[in-house]
Design a protein around this motif. Sequence first.
Motif, PDB file in Angstrom:
ATOM      1  N   MET A   1      -7.051   1.543 -16.433  1.00 43.37           N
ATOM      2  CA  MET A   1      -6.033   2.606 -16.491  1.00 43.37           C
ATOM      3  C   MET A   1      -6.484   3.792 -15.664  1.00 43.37           C
ATOM      4  O   MET A   1      -7.543   4.341 -15.857  1.00 43.37           O
ATOM      5  N   ALA A   2      -5.658   4.112 -14.671  1.00 42.68           N
ATOM      6  CA  ALA A   2      -6.047   5.199 -13.774  1.00 42.68           C
ATOM      7  C   ALA A   2      -4.881   5.617 -12.910  1.00 42.68           C
ATOM      8  O   ALA A   2      -3.860   4.934 -12.841  1.00 42.68           O
ATOM      9  N   LEU A   3      -5.102   6.762 -12.272  1.00 42.45           N
ATOM     10  CA  LEU A   3      -4.193   7.177 -11.213  1.00 42.45           C
ATOM     11  C   LEU A   3      -4.665   6.441  -9.966  1.00 42.45           C
ATOM     12  O   LEU A   3      -5.818   6.579  -9.572  1.00 42.45           O
ATOM     13  N   VAL A   4      -3.820   5.637  -9.387  1.00 44.91           N
ATOM     14  CA  VAL A   4      -4.245   4.806  -8.243  1.00 44.91           C
ATOM     15  C   VAL A   4      -3.352   5.092  -7.030  1.00 44.91           C
ATOM     16  O   VAL A   4      -2.217   5.545  -7.178  1.00 44.91           O
ATOM     17  N   ASN A   5      -3.888   4.807  -5.840  1.00 45.24           N
ATOM     18  CA  ASN A   5      -3.004   4.902  -4.676  1.00 45.24           C
ATOM     19  C   ASN A   5      -2.187   3.609  -4.596  1.00 45.24           C
ATOM     20  O   ASN A   5      -2.380   2.688  -5.391  1.00 45.24           O
ATOM     21  N   SER A   6      -1.298   3.525  -3.621  1.00 45.43           N
ATOM     22  CA  SER A   6      -0.354   2.401  -3.649  1.00 45.43           C
ATOM     23  C   SER A   6      -0.832   1.179  -2.859  1.00 45.43           C
ATOM     24  O   SER A   6      -0.142   0.160  -2.832  1.00 45.43           O
ATOM     25  N   ASN A   7      -1.997   1.260  -2.218  1.00 44.79           N
ATOM     26  CA  ASN A   7      -2.382   0.184  -1.294  1.00 44.79           C
ATOM     27  C   ASN A   7      -2.497  -1.194  -1.961  1.00 44.79           C
ATOM     28  O   ASN A   7      -1.942  -2.178  -1.476  1.00 44.79           O
ATOM     29  N   GLU A   8      -3.205  -1.241  -3.071  1.00 47.32           N
ATOM     30  CA  GLU A   8      -3.408  -2.515  -3.758  1.00 47.32           C
ATOM     31  C   GLU A   8      -2.084  -3.030  -4.345  1.00 47.32           C
ATOM     32  O   GLU A   8      -1.770  -4.224  -4.264  1.00 47.32           O
ATOM     33  N   MET A   9      -1.323  -2.113  -4.905  1.00 45.07           N
ATOM     34  CA  MET A   9      -0.007  -2.465  -5.472  1.00 45.07           C
ATOM     35  C   MET A   9       0.890  -3.107  -4.414  1.00 45.07           C
ATOM     36  O   MET A   9       1.569  -4.096  -4.663  1.00 45.07           O
ATOM     37  N   PHE A  10       0.881  -2.518  -3.210  1.00 48.42           N
ATOM     38  CA  PHE A  10       1.747  -3.026  -2.144  1.00 48.42           C
ATOM     39  C   PHE A  10       1.254  -4.363  -1.620  1.00 48.42           C
ATOM     40  O   PHE A  10       2.054  -5.226  -1.249  1.00 48.42           O
ATOM     41  N   LYS A  11      -0.053  -4.522  -1.572  1.00 47.46           N
ATOM     42  CA  LYS A  11      -0.616  -5.796  -1.103  1.00 47.46           C
ATOM     43  C   LYS A  11      -0.135  -6.930  -2.025  1.00 47.46           C
ATOM     44  O   LYS A  11       0.351  -7.967  -1.576  1.00 47.46           O
ATOM     45  N   LYS A  12      -0.240  -6.670  -3.332  1.00 45.22           N
ATOM     46  CA  LYS A  12       0.191  -7.684  -4.304  1.00 45.22           C
ATOM     47  C   LYS A  12       1.703  -7.912  -4.224  1.00 45.22           C
ATOM     48  O   LYS A  12       2.189  -9.040  -4.323  1.00 45.22           O
ATOM     49  N   ALA A  13       2.446  -6.826  -4.052  1.00 44.78           N
ATOM     50  CA  ALA A  13       3.911  -6.936  -3.986  1.00 44.78           C
ATOM     51  C   ALA A  13       4.321  -7.732  -2.751  1.00 44.78           C
ATOM     52  O   ALA A  13       5.200  -8.602  -2.817  1.00 44.78           O
ATOM     53  N   TYR A  14       3.675  -7.447  -1.631  1.00 45.64           N
ATOM     54  CA  TYR A  14       4.010  -8.156  -0.392  1.00 45.64           C
ATOM     55  C   TYR A  14       3.760  -9.648  -0.568  1.00 45.64           C
ATOM     56  O   TYR A  14       4.620 -10.480  -0.270  1.00 45.64           O
ATOM     57  N   GLU A  15       2.565  -9.949  -1.073  1.00 48.72           N
ATOM     58  CA  GLU A  15       2.204 -11.370  -1.244  1.00 48.72           C
ATOM     59  C   GLU A  15       3.080 -12.057  -2.284  1.00 48.72           C
ATOM     60  O   GLU A  15       3.420 -13.231  -2.157  1.00 48.72           O
ATOM     61  N   GLY A  16       3.447 -11.298  -3.324  1.00 49.84           N
ATOM     62  CA  GLY A  16       4.242 -11.888  -4.404  1.00 49.84           C
ATOM     63  C   GLY A  16       5.740 -11.888  -4.145  1.00 49.84           C
ATOM     64  O   GLY A  16       6.506 -12.422  -4.952  1.00 49.84           O
ATOM     65  N   GLY A  17       6.187 -11.238  -3.059  1.00 47.54           N
ATOM     66  CA  GLY A  17       7.616 -11.221  -2.747  1.00 47.54           C
ATOM     67  C   GLY A  17       8.444 -10.423  -3.743  1.00 47.54           C
ATOM     68  O   GLY A  17       9.547 -10.811  -4.110  1.00 47.54           O
ATOM     69  N   TYR A  18       7.905  -9.290  -4.177  1.00 47.62           N
ATOM     70  CA  TYR A  18       8.676  -8.407  -5.057  1.00 47.62           C
ATOM     71  C   TYR A  18       8.453  -6.956  -4.620  1.00 47.62           C
ATOM     72  O   TYR A  18       7.660  -6.697  -3.712  1.00 47.62           O
ATOM     73  N   ALA A  19       9.183  -6.035  -5.246  1.00 47.19           N
ATOM     74  CA  ALA A  19       9.020  -4.616  -4.915  1.00 47.19           C
ATOM     75  C   ALA A  19       8.625  -3.828  -6.156  1.00 47.19           C
ATOM     76  O   ALA A  19       8.955  -4.201  -7.283  1.00 47.19           O
ATOM     77  N   VAL A  20       7.894  -2.749  -5.925  1.00 46.44           N
ATOM     78  CA  VAL A  20       7.542  -1.826  -7.009  1.00 46.44           C
ATOM     79  C   VAL A  20       8.601  -0.722  -7.030  1.00 46.44           C
ATOM     80  O   VAL A  20       8.992  -0.214  -5.974  1.00 46.44           O
ATOM     81  N   GLY A  21       9.054  -0.363  -8.212  1.00 49.14           N
ATOM     82  CA  GLY A  21      10.032   0.723  -8.322  1.00 49.14           C
ATOM     83  C   GLY A  21       9.341   2.074  -8.226  1.00 49.14           C
ATOM     84  O   GLY A  21       8.293   2.288  -8.850  1.00 49.14           O
ATOM     85  N   ALA A  22       9.940   2.960  -7.437  1.00 48.82           N
ATOM     86  CA  ALA A  22       9.443   4.343  -7.359  1.00 48.82           C
ATOM     87  C   ALA A  22      10.537   5.229  -7.923  1.00 48.82           C
ATOM     88  O   ALA A  22      11.640   5.302  -7.374  1.00 48.82           O
ATOM     89  N   PHE A  23      10.237   5.839  -9.048  1.00 45.85           N
ATOM     90  CA  PHE A  23      11.248   6.594  -9.791  1.00 45.85           C
ATOM     91  C   PHE A  23      10.922   8.088  -9.744  1.00 45.85           C
ATOM     92  O   PHE A  23       9.769   8.480  -9.949  1.00 45.85           O
ATOM     93  N   ASN A  24      11.943   8.895  -9.497  1.00 45.41           N
ATOM     94  CA  ASN A  24      11.732  10.345  -9.419  1.00 45.41           C
ATOM     95  C   ASN A  24      11.610  10.949 -10.808  1.00 45.41           C
ATOM     96  O   ASN A  24      12.407  10.624 -11.704  1.00 45.41           O
ATOM     97  N   VAL A  25      10.633  11.834 -10.976  1.00 47.24           N
ATOM     98  CA  VAL A  25      10.424  12.456 -12.287  1.00 47.24           C
ATOM     99  C   VAL A  25      10.530  13.976 -12.197  1.00 47.24           C
ATOM    100  O   VAL A  25      10.095  14.586 -11.227  1.00 47.24           O
ATOM    101  N   ASN A  26      11.129  14.543 -13.220  1.00 48.94           N
ATOM    102  CA  ASN A  26      11.338  15.995 -13.275  1.00 48.94           C
ATOM    103  C   ASN A  26      10.933  16.618 -14.599  1.00 48.94           C
ATOM    104  O   ASN A  26      10.807  17.821 -14.695  1.00 48.94           O
ATOM    105  N   ASN A  27      10.782  15.792 -15.638  1.00 48.09           N
ATOM    106  CA  ASN A  27      10.415  16.354 -16.942  1.00 48.09           C
ATOM    107  C   ASN A  27       9.796  15.274 -17.831  1.00 48.09           C
ATOM    108  O   ASN A  27       9.670  14.114 -17.423  1.00 48.09           O
ATOM    109  N   MET A  28       9.426  15.675 -19.031  1.00 43.49           N
ATOM    110  CA  MET A  28       8.703  14.763 -19.924  1.00 43.49           C
ATOM    111  C   MET A  28       9.523  13.537 -20.318  1.00 43.49           C
ATOM    112  O   MET A  28       9.014  12.409 -20.297  1.00 43.49           O
ATOM    113  N   GLU A  29      10.787  13.749 -20.661  1.00 36.92           N
ATOM    114  CA  GLU A  29      11.579  12.622 -21.161  1.00 36.92           C
ATOM    115  C   GLU A  29      11.781  11.559 -20.075  1.00 36.92           C
ATOM    116  O   GLU A  29      11.778  10.358 -20.368  1.00 36.92           O
ATOM    117  N   ILE A  30      11.957  12.002 -18.843  1.00 34.26           N
ATOM    118  CA  ILE A  30      12.133  11.043 -17.749  1.00 34.26           C
ATOM    119  C   ILE A  30      10.845  10.240 -17.568  1.00 34.26           C
ATOM    120  O   ILE A  30      10.872   9.004 -17.458  1.00 34.26           O
TER     121      ILE A  30
END
Length: 309
Positions: A1-30
Motif C-alpha cells: 500500500m503506497a502512493l505510486v507513480n503510474s508506470n507499473e500500472m500502465f505496463k500491466k494494463a497495456y499487457e493485460g489489454g485493459y485501462a485504469v480509470g482516472a477519476f477527478n477528486v474534489n472532496n472527501m466524499e468523492i
Amino acid sequence: MALVNSNEMFKKAYEGGYAVGAFNVNNMEIIQGIVAAARQENAPVILQVSAGARKYASPIYLKKLVEAAIEETGLDIVLHLDHGEDFEICKACIDDGFSSVMIDGSRFSLDENIALTKRVVDYARDRGVSVEAELGKLAGIEDAVNVSAKDATYTDPDEAVEFVERTGVDSLAIAIGTSHGAYKFSGDPSLDFARLETISSKLKGFPLVLHGSSSVPQEFIDLNNKYGGKIPGAQGVPEHMLNRASKMGVCKINIDTDLRLAMTASIRRTFTENPGEFDPRKYLSPARDAIRDMVAHKMKNVLGCSGKK
Ligand SMILES: O=C(CO)COP(=O)(O)O
Ligand SMILES: O=C[C@H](O)COP(=O)(O)O
Ligand SMILES: [Zn+2]
Ligand SMILES: [Zn+2]
C-alpha cells in the motif's frame, strides 16, 4: 500500500489489454466513493486533481485525504495532477508529493509543447514521478477554457511518435473525438478508431490516454432532470467504445463528468423526496454510494480493470 507513480500500472494494463480509470477528486466524499469501488473491485485506481480542485479544496487537504484512503484501504493509488498548464504547477505538485503529473501543452506549437513537456519530464524523472502530456486538442470545457468543436484537432500519428521520442514522456493523451463535459456529440457519437489504431501501432508498448471519456449515462441525466435539474440533450462516449479503446493501447481513461452527474442526481433526489432534510450527512451518504456504484460499474464493465490490482 503506497502512493505510486503510474508506470507499473500502465505496463500491466497495456499487457493485460485493459485501462485504469482516472477519476477527478474534489472532496472527501468523492475520494471515499471512488476508493470504496476500487477496494470492492480489487482494481487499480488513479485519483486526479485539476487546478480548479486545488483551488477549491487546497492541495494539502486533497493530499492528506488521499493518504488516508491509502492507509484505510491498503490500495496502491496514483495521485495525479490533471491538465497542469505550466511548469510551475507541475513542479509545485511534484514538490507536494504527487506521484504523477500531466503537463498540458496542447495549446502550443509542436516544438513549444515538446520543450515544455521535456522540462517537466527532466524535473519529474529524478523524483520518481510519472509524466503525461497531451498532443492534439480536445473540444469542450477544461478549466473554464471552452474549446469549440471547430478548434479541436485530432492527434497526428507521426507527430505523436516524434513527440514521445523527443520528450521521453511516460504517457500521451491523444485527441480522437472525445471531449470534456456533458455535451460531447451533437449527432451520432463516433471516435476515430482508425487513427487510434495507427497511433498505437506506431507506438507499440507505449501507454495512451483518453480524456473526456465520461459516458453521460441516460439514467443520471433522467434522474437529474426528474428531480429539478435541467440538463437536456447531454451525450457522452458510449461505453462499448471506451471498452474497445481499452484494448488498443489506451491505458488510462479519464472520468469526471459522470461523477458529477451521479453525485448531483443523488443529492437532488434526497432533497426532493425529503424536503425537510438538512443534515449534510443524510444527502452526502447516498451521493457517496452513488459514486461508488458508478465507478465499480466502470471498472467491471467498461475499463476491464476489476481484479487487476
Ligand atoms: O478528461 C477529463 C479530466 O481530465 C474528464 O472528462 P469528462 O468531462 O468526460 O468526464
Ligand atoms: O478536464 C477537466 C476536468 O473535468 C476537471 O474539471 P475542473 O477543471 O472543473 O476541475
Ligand atoms: Zn488539454
Ligand atoms: Zn481532461
